[in-house]
Design a protein around this motif. Structure first.
Motif, short mmCIF file in Angstrom:
data_model
loop_
_atom_site.label_atom_id
_atom_site.label_comp_id
_atom_site.label_asym_id
_atom_site.label_seq_id
_atom_site.Cartn_x
_atom_site.Cartn_y
_atom_site.Cartn_z
N ILE A 29 0.90 -1.15 -0.01
CA ILE A 29 0.25 0.14 0.01
C ILE A 29 0.91 1.06 -0.13
O ILE A 29 0.45 2.06 -0.71
N LEU A 30 1.91 1.14 0.71
CA LEU A 30 2.67 2.48 0.95
C LEU A 30 3.87 2.44 -0.01
O LEU A 30 4.54 3.40 -0.37
N GLY A 31 3.88 1.38 -1.11
CA GLY A 31 4.98 1.29 -1.94
C GLY A 31 5.02 2.19 -3.16
O GLY A 31 5.81 2.39 -3.64
N TRP A 32 3.96 2.86 -3.29
CA TRP A 32 3.65 3.88 -4.10
C TRP A 32 4.32 5.41 -3.89
O TRP A 32 4.72 6.15 -4.61
N ASP A 33 4.25 5.52 -2.63
CA ASP A 33 5.09 6.62 -2.07
C ASP A 33 6.48 6.45 -1.34
O ASP A 33 7.10 7.42 -1.48
N ILE A 34 6.79 5.14 -0.79
CA ILE A 34 7.98 4.94 -0.01
C ILE A 34 8.75 3.85 -0.69
O ILE A 34 8.11 2.81 -0.90
N ASP A 35 9.94 4.16 -0.92
CA ASP A 35 10.76 2.88 -1.32
C ASP A 35 11.58 2.36 -0.06
O ASP A 35 12.07 3.08 0.53
N PHE A 36 10.79 1.21 0.43
CA PHE A 36 11.51 0.74 1.64
C PHE A 36 12.66 0.15 1.67
O PHE A 36 13.11 -0.51 2.74
N VAL A 37 13.68 0.34 0.59
CA VAL A 37 14.92 0.14 0.50
C VAL A 37 15.75 1.10 0.77
O VAL A 37 16.56 1.35 1.54
N TYR A 38 15.31 2.22 -0.05
CA TYR A 38 15.95 3.41 -0.15
C TYR A 38 15.63 4.57 0.89
O TYR A 38 16.36 5.33 1.57
N ASP A 39 14.41 4.73 1.04
CA ASP A 39 13.73 5.94 1.92
C ASP A 39 13.60 5.55 3.31
O ASP A 39 13.31 6.41 4.19
N ILE A 40 13.65 4.38 3.76
CA ILE A 40 13.27 3.92 5.16
C ILE A 40 14.73 4.32 6.18
O ILE A 40 15.65 4.32 5.69
N ARG A 41 14.44 5.12 7.18
CA ARG A 41 15.42 5.48 8.41
C ARG A 41 15.01 4.97 9.74
O ARG A 41 13.87 4.75 9.96
N SER A 42 16.02 4.74 10.29
CA SER A 42 16.04 4.42 11.78
C SER A 42 15.15 5.28 12.65
O SER A 42 15.53 6.56 12.30
N GLY A 43 14.11 5.02 13.14
CA GLY A 43 13.18 5.79 14.12
C GLY A 43 12.02 6.02 13.53
O GLY A 43 11.06 6.74 13.76
N ASP A 44 11.63 5.67 12.01
CA ASP A 44 10.49 5.88 11.39
C ASP A 44 9.56 5.02 12.32
O ASP A 44 10.00 4.09 12.79
N ARG A 45 8.03 5.24 12.17
CA ARG A 45 7.36 4.66 12.96
C ARG A 45 5.94 4.41 12.37
O ARG A 45 5.77 5.30 11.33
N PHE A 46 5.18 3.29 12.56
CA PHE A 46 3.99 2.98 12.20
C PHE A 46 2.89 2.58 13.06
O PHE A 46 3.17 2.21 14.04
N THR A 47 1.53 3.07 12.60
CA THR A 47 0.30 2.63 13.29
C THR A 47 -0.63 2.05 12.25
O THR A 47 -0.78 2.65 11.20
N VAL A 48 -0.84 0.60 12.35
CA VAL A 48 -1.70 0.12 11.34
C VAL A 48 -3.00 -0.40 12.10
O VAL A 48 -3.03 -1.16 12.93
N LEU A 49 -4.00 -0.22 11.40
CA LEU A 49 -5.41 -0.68 11.88
C LEU A 49 -5.81 -1.48 10.95
O LEU A 49 -6.02 -1.14 9.87
N TYR A 50 -6.40 -2.91 11.48
CA TYR A 50 -6.82 -3.77 10.53
C TYR A 50 -7.72 -4.84 11.04
O TYR A 50 -8.11 -4.47 12.28
N GLU A 51 -8.17 -5.79 10.22
CA GLU A 51 -9.31 -6.59 10.63
C GLU A 51 -9.01 -7.83 10.60
O GLU A 51 -8.23 -8.34 9.95
N GLU A 52 -9.59 -8.62 11.81
CA GLU A 52 -9.58 -9.94 11.85
C GLU A 52 -10.41 -10.89 12.14
O GLU A 52 -11.72 -10.13 12.35
#
Length: 473
Positions: free
Chosen positions: A223-246
């Protein structure tokens, strides 16, 4: 001159000696036979021994009276006699002669093969009389799922199959010899859950530490791959919150469903998005501003990897040992890693291409094109002229051509000009029309409010933990 003068006394003694030897031999032979018979007799069961020792009696007179034969108890097969594995007749009811067999579907199994194993090959012809949608339910046998057969006198009386914990398919025999299929669905409870985490090394490791499944982590990256390159753009200290369904069945978790919303902090920039279904029933992910997350191009053709060589105008070639321009980005990955098309388009080259080795070139709209080189092999079902979708697998990482090891060489072009895939400004997606914004805000208001509360609580807990850590020092 020698004379033959027989001696009667000597002759008589010789005859007596021969008779004595024969008597001794006979006695010895009789003793051996007696010993063998007695040894075998002692091994017989007590009931058989009693029958042997019992004196013979005259047979009783036969009474011609019809009697009902007692039911024959079924024979339990030994494990070595069972084939294929996991087949074992259990819960046998001698009263109506119905045998119940439990079977676990194995990879490659078909229903006809399973029925043939139980000598029910004629039953398959009657099952083909079922409706098309019912036959499809029986054709989709999934490895590891349970299957139960009730057989009476060589006839299938009932077949029960569970394609999933919530789906129960029962095929039962009718009075006319045909079969009917009934489907029972269990009630599924859906719950919203959330998780938060801080990235130290990678999104995957941070997600696992937060208790997320592989499915949710990969979906979040997509989902985030269109805006963020998880190889090049990620930095230590980045954080996330995800709400999902089970999904839960009978109070037990069955599976993870789709992601409801995400808040992601990357390089001090916050991305907030939610799943939205419009009035027409079409759903996708949208930023809080109403911009669609999906864009014409992905930043990365591989899901999780690392960059081994950047875009440069001057670089020492690792094989030719000459200074040459490197007009793309190299992603180090294991041989056989799937390579995705970063955008929808038409394949204009699929084959060998000099030092690139196995190469795929895709032409996209508005003059864009992408190149994928050093592939070990191509995806099946594609050729020159084939149209591919975004994220569709087109090949697999390899080291063909001028390559020192397995990796993907990826190029991005606008017209005939090479651009740095990591920094090029990609075409943006279109926002929702103004007329659709009121419905979008109303549908996502509660979701974004939950996301804000969860994220605020998580940030506060991080600050509290940081303060406690400072006090301890």
């Amino acid at each position: 001159m020698r004379q033959n003068s027989p001696n009667p006394q000597w002759r008589g003694d010789s005859v007596r000696r021969k008779r004595l030897r024969l008597a001794i031999s006979a006695a010895l032979l009789t003793g051996i036979i007696t010993f063998v018979i007695s040894a075998q007799t002692t091994r017989l069961p007590q009931a058989a021994q009693a029958a042997v020792d019992k004196p013979r009696q005259a047979p009783p007179e036969i009474a011609y009276v019809e009697e009902q034969a007692a039911p024959v108890a079924p024979v339990q097969l030994a494990p070595a006699d069972i084939a294929p594995a996991d087949i074992a007749p259990t819960d046998i009811a001698p009263a109506d002669n119905v045998k119940i067999h439990h079977y676990t579907v194995q990879p490659g199994d078909t229903l006809s093969e399973i029925l043939d194993h139980f000598d029910l090959y004629k039953t398959m012809r009657r099952l083909l009389e079922l409706k098309k949608k019912d036959r499809k339910s029986l054709a989709d046998l999934r490895p590891g799922r349970p299957l139960e057969l009730k057989i009476k006198d060589g006839t299938l009386m009932e077949l029960a199959y569970r394609p999933s914990p919530v789906d129960h398919v029962i095929v039962s025999r009718r009075e006319d010899g045909g079969y009917r299929l009934d489907r029972h669905l269990q009630e599924v409870e859906k719950r919203e859950v959330f998780a938060s985490g801080v990235i130290i090394d990678s999104l995957y490791l941070a997600g696992k530490k937060a208790g997320l499944s592989d499915k949710i982590i990969v979906e979040m990256g997509d989902i985030l791959g269109w805006d963020i390159d998880f190889v090049y753009d990620i930095r230590s200290g980045d954080r996330f919150t995800v709400l999902y369904e089970e999904s839960y069945v009978n109070g037990k978790k069955w599976k993870d469903n789709h992601i409801v919303a995400i808040e992601f902090l990357n390089r001090k920039k916050i991305y907030r998005l939610a799943h939205y279904m419009n009035a027409a029933g079409t759903s996708d992910y949208y930023m809080e501003s109403g911009r669609q997350v999906r864009k014409p191009f992905l930043r990365n053709p591989l899901e999780f990897t690392r960059i081994s060589s950047h875009f440069r105008n001057r670089r020492m070639h690792p094989v030719l040992h000459k200074i040459r321009a490197h007009k793309g980005v190299d992603y180090a990955a294991k041989r056989g890693t799937p390579v995705r098309s970063t955008g929808a388009g038409k394949i204009i080259h699929r084959g060998r291409k000099g030092g690139y080795g196995n190469t795929v070139i895709i032409r996209h709209e508005n003059g864009y094109s992408t190149l994928y080189a050093h592939l070990s092999r191509f995806a099946r079902g594609q050729r020159n002229g084939s149209y591919v979708k975004q994220k569709q697998v087109i090949g697999y990482v390899g080291s063909t051509g001028l390559s020192t090891g397995p990796h993907l060489h990826y190029e991005f072009r606008i017209g005939s000009v090479h651009k740095n895939p990591l920094t090029v400004k990609l075409p943006d997606s279109r926002p929702l029309p103004k007329s659709k914004m009121p419905h979008f805000r109303e549908a996502t208001r509660t979701t974004f409010a939950k996301l804000s509360l969860i994220n605020q609580a998580y940030v506060a807990s991080l600050g509290k933990a940081s303060g406690q850590s400072t006090e301890k020092r």
